[in-house]
Design a protein around this motif. Structure first.
Motif: not given
Length: 56
Positions: A11-32
């Motif tokens: 199941t974990m092999a099927k997971v689509s993990w976000p890229t580093w860039k997506q993680n930074r963007r999403d974290t910025g959205v949450v913080v702001i």
């Protein structure tokens, strides 16, 4: 027990993990968003505190 871990691994092999860039963007959205929401609630608190002091 072995069957369970094998299933988890598959199941974990099927997971689509976000890229580093997506993680930074999403974290910025949450913080702001958190800062803006906190400022909004703080201003409402000051307003209602002022109004209650004025009328009570």
């Amino acid at each position: 027990m072995f069957k369970f871990f094998k299933s988890v691994n598959q199941t974990m092999a099927k997971v689509s993990w976000p890229t580093w860039k997506q993680n930074r963007r999403d974290t910025g959205v949450v913080v702001i968003s958190s800062i803006l929401f906190g400022a909004y609630l703080g201003l409402l608190d000051l307003l209602f505190s002022y109004l209650t002091q004025l009328f009570l």
